[in-house]
Motif scaffolding. Structure first.
Motif, short mmCIF file in Angstrom:
data_model
loop_
_atom_site.label_atom_id
_atom_site.label_comp_id
_atom_site.label_asym_id
_atom_site.label_seq_id
_atom_site.Cartn_x
_atom_site.Cartn_y
_atom_site.Cartn_z
N GLY A 71 1.96 -1.59 5.74
CA GLY A 71 1.08 -0.49 5.42
C GLY A 71 0.75 0.45 6.56
N GLY A 125 10.06 6.29 6.04
CA GLY A 125 9.38 5.03 5.79
C GLY A 125 10.25 4.05 5.05
N LYS A 127 0.80 -1.23 0.00
CA LYS A 127 0.00 0.00 0.00
C LYS A 127 0.82 1.27 0.00
N ASN A 128 1.86 1.35 0.81
CA ASN A 128 2.61 2.59 0.95
C ASN A 128 3.65 2.80 -0.13
N THR A 162 6.22 11.49 3.92
CA THR A 162 6.66 10.11 3.87
C THR A 162 7.02 9.75 2.43
N ARG A 194 5.52 7.69 0.48
CA ARG A 194 4.33 7.66 -0.36
C ARG A 194 3.83 9.07 -0.67
N ARG A 195 3.88 9.96 0.32
CA ARG A 195 3.46 11.33 0.07
C ARG A 195 4.41 12.04 -0.88
N TYR A 205 6.19 0.03 7.85
CA TYR A 205 5.62 1.02 6.93
C TYR A 205 5.48 0.45 5.52
N GLU A 206 6.53 -0.17 5.00
CA GLU A 206 6.54 -0.58 3.60
C GLU A 206 5.75 -1.85 3.34
N ASP A 243 1.03 3.72 8.29
CA ASP A 243 1.45 5.06 7.91
C ASP A 243 1.92 5.83 9.14
#
Length: 736
Positions: free
Chosen positions: A308, A298, A135-136, A319, A321-322, A304-305, A310
């Motif tokens: 998932g 992350g 997800k991330n 992060t 993903r952001r 995190y990875e 956050d």
């Protein structure tokens, strides 16, 4: 599927056929459209693999230290075997791509099948046709952004995180050392932030490119041009930040950073260059040396990875993903331009050759993209083949009106002898009760995988024999027909074997779970000349529905059909939930509903479109027919158990046919017809279906449903999964 791999021991590069990754929870399965070669990071890895063992050791002293520790702990022989085993293995390449979501894992609700996403990670965004991405490590691509540009997402995140670590301010001046892919992106990001940028790189072409992309001045770091530009733009004070985006073994970038920085400037290491800091130079200016860790906070955190989890935005604003989503937004808004960085686009099938050309220097490039065969930008409409039925000797019957092979009629009063393969709940509750008391039928043999279940079926329904030996049944010439009533995954193979043995076959739905399985059944028909096959599509035999169709009368114009199946939830532990082996619920049951619609419309579908909400099994399946008729099958699992299971409406020619769960039917026409409410249990046609099957076996006449229709329905059912994966209508192509 295909994937680019490298043997680190030999240096061999290969495009290898590997299994498709499973779609695990908290992630998505992505079909790659474009993947990006980082001509810095990846080529360094490729070059290292081609070195001698001594060269590899010199390039990776950190790994040598681990080996020495292992020798001290485990001894030389064990360490040698471990190291050689690891070196002599295929390792993946790639870490930045864009693709289409093909399957959504449990726990994912922010993307759906068919969405375009950018993906990151050297374990998840590989040069492969399919990747499972947690997800991330993915972000949805903004509308209008081309897939080939979104493939830069990961390297863009690396550059963006580096710039964040430098904390640039409006009006400052920065020096970027190394104008490869990352350096070019850093130049653009700094320029977009209101920073004046100077670039340093020995390649004149890269310097010229950086100036076109926003740098104020660029030059060879060994010349006086860079120093002069810094002096002019900073009034002799030196730059506020230096970004080390260079690689290699030279210490020149670190020394240049100290020489051209202002007092208390910031030096950010983004690349992987030599860092022998000259103590006096860094001490006297009190330089702030910072490292930028890949894509952002992350990275390298498994919780995190992989899981998932956050980081709260109030504590960690950016992060990885952001950062990825932010860079995609900058691309979509035109703040960053990656088109000038694309030096070459290669077909994925040419991956090995492309790497070799880069390594040998034949291909000079900043960024190279691999283009995959069915990428989103040029995707063709997916198709599922409806194979032609070819009987022995090459005879083919591709339509409903083609002649059907018959079997010799039986003489006298000899009963029809049946064997059952499988005696589970459906066989014992819906089939055997209709057969055990039928005149002219002998239940000869029951075959199960466990002895006790065979014995129970024999005792309850009066089979003459019970066995676990399938070969004995198929070799028994006295048996006229075989019923295949086992788990879905075995249907096609058991049907194939029974046809080759010369038996008439009744197989419960589904006939097959894959196109290959369907082809295997039809190959058995062609090889043996035996086309005596029936699939348990019983609803077309339901008396109430047959009467309603008769009352509706002949249809002249296109029809619209709405078919709602309130399937409900399965109990925990049901084998129907074992989708990895037994197929999806719709794959197992959906053929019933497609067959019913096709029988009502007296045609086979020509295309299928399927969609499903993220996170559940509710499906909307739209079938299109040759005359323009359309049917929507809503197969839902989230409805109320108190609502009827099946309701169907057919609208055409100013008339409406309505079926209410096989309890009541109506036809609204010039004169309205309503059936009487059935006083007993619903009759979904099993008894009439079995009667028609036994009659065909006894008389040698045509099977109750043409084989071409069974094949078309099975292919349409398989097309539903293909449609969910592609997010596009699936054409059903008829083989010739």
């Amino acid at each position: 599927m295909k994937q680019v791999v490298q043997n680190y021991k030999s240096g061999e590069l290969a495009l290898l056929d590997v299994p498709v990754p499973g779609c695990k929870p908290n992630g998505v399965l992505v079909r790659t459209a474009f993947s990006l070669i980082s001509t810095g990071t990846e080529l360094m890895k490729v070059s290292e693999a081609g070195m001698s063992m001594v060269g590899k050791a010199r390039s990776r002293p950190d790994q040598v230290a681990k080996v020495m520790q292992s020798v001290a702990t485990n001894g030389v022989p064990a360490t040698y075997r471990k190291v050689m085993g690891k070196l002599d293995s295929y390792t993946p390449l790639g870490y930045s791509l864009c693709g289409v979501v093909e399957q959504v894992g449990a726990g994912i609700d922010d993307v759906a099948v068919g969405d375009l996403v950018a993906c990151a990670g050297n374990e998840h965004a590989l040069h492969a046709e399919l990747n499972w991405v947690p997800k991330n490590l993915y972000a949805r691509v903004p509308d209008g952004l081309a897939a080939r540009y979104a493939a830069f997402g990961t390297v863009g995140s690396i550059a963006l995180q580096g710039v964040r670590r430098g904390e640039p301010q409006l009006g400052e001046t920065a020096l970027v050392i190394g104008l490869g892919l990352i350096g070019q992106l850093v130049v653009q990001l700094l320029a977009a932030s209101g920073v004046r940028v100077i670039g340093a790189d020995p390649d004149p072409g890269r310097c010229e490119l950086a100036e076109r992309l926003g740098a104020a001045a660029c030059g060879d770091p060994a010349s006086a041009a860079v120093e002069a530009a810094v002096a002019e733009l900073t009034g002799g004070h030196g730059v506020d930040q230096v970004y080390l985006a260079a690689g290699g073994g030279s210490n020149q970038p670190v020394e240049l950073a100290a020489a051209l920085s202002r007092d208390r400037g910031r030096v950010v290491d983004i690349g992987k260059c030599r860092l022998d800091l000259p103590w006096n130079a860094y001490y006297e200016k009190e330089l702030d040396v910072r490292f930028s860790r890949s894509y952002g906070p992350g990275r390298y955190d498994p919780e995190y990875e992989l899981e998932g989890r956050d980081y709260p935005i109030g504590y960690v604003r950016w992060t990885e993903r952001r950062n990825l989503a932010c860079f995609l937004d900058l691309l979509a808004r035109g703040s960053v331009d990656v088109e000038p960085l694309v030096s070459h686009i290669a077909d994925f099938d040419d991956a090995v050759e492309t790497y070799q050309r880069l390594k040998d220097g034949d291909l000079k490039a900043v960024a190279v993209l691999f283009r995959y065969p069915d990428h989103a930008g040029e995707a063709q409409a997916p198709a599922v083949a409806v194979p032609a039925v070819r009987r022995g000797g090459g005879e083919s019957a591709p339509d409903r009106t083609a002649p059907v092979r018959t079997a010799p009629a039986r003489t006298g009063t000899t009963p029809v002898r049946l064997a059952f393969v499988g005696a589970g709940n459906y066989a014992t509750s819906m089939l055997l009760p209709h057969l055990s008391q039928r005149d002219g039928v002998e239940l000869s043999t029951v075959v199960t995988t466990t002895a006790l279940s065979a014995a129970n079926a024999q005792r309850k329904f009066g089979f003459a024999r019970a066995t676990t030996d399938l070969d004995a049944v198929l070799g028994d010439t006295s048996i006229d027909a075989v019923f295949v009533v086992t788990r879905h995954s075995s249907h096609a193979e058991l049907t194939r074997r029974a046809l080759l043995a010369g038996k008439t076959v009744f197989v419960e739905k589904p006939l097959a779970l894959t196109e290959d399985e369907l082809a295997g059944v039809l190959a058995a028909v062609e090889e043996s000349g035996n086309d005596r096959l029936q699939v348990g599509f019983n609803r077309r035999f339901a008396p109430l529905l047959r009467e309603a169709k008769q009352r509706f009368d002949v249809r002249t114009g296109p029809a619209s059909v709405r078919y709602l199946i309130n399937a409900g939830r399965l109990q925990h532990g049901s084998w129907y939930l074992q989708q990895g082996t037994e197929g999806s619920r719709f794959a197992g049951e959906g053929g019933h509903f497609i067959d019913t619609v096709s029988w009502l419309l007296e045609a086979d579908p020509v295309s299928v479109y399927a969609t499903a909400p993220a996170g559940n099994e509710d499906l909307q399946v739209v079938l299109r027919y040759p005359d323009g008729s359309n049917a929507t099958i809503s197969y839902v699992t989230t409805g109320s158990p108190g609502f009827p299971k099946e309701t169907l409406d057919l609208i055409a020619d100013g008339k409406v046919l309505r079926l209410d769960d096989f309890v009541r039917a109506s036809v609204y026409a010039r004169k309205r017809w309503d059936s009487s409410r059935l006083p007993k249990a619903r009759d979904k046609g099993q008894s009439a279906e079995l009667a028609a099957f036994i009659r065909a076996v006894r008389t040698g006449g045509p099977m109750p449903v043409p084989l071409e229709s069974l094949v078309a329905t099975t292919a349409a059912t398989l097309a539903v999964q293909a449609g969910l994966a592609s997010g596009a209508p699936v054409t059903l192509t008829r083989a010739r």
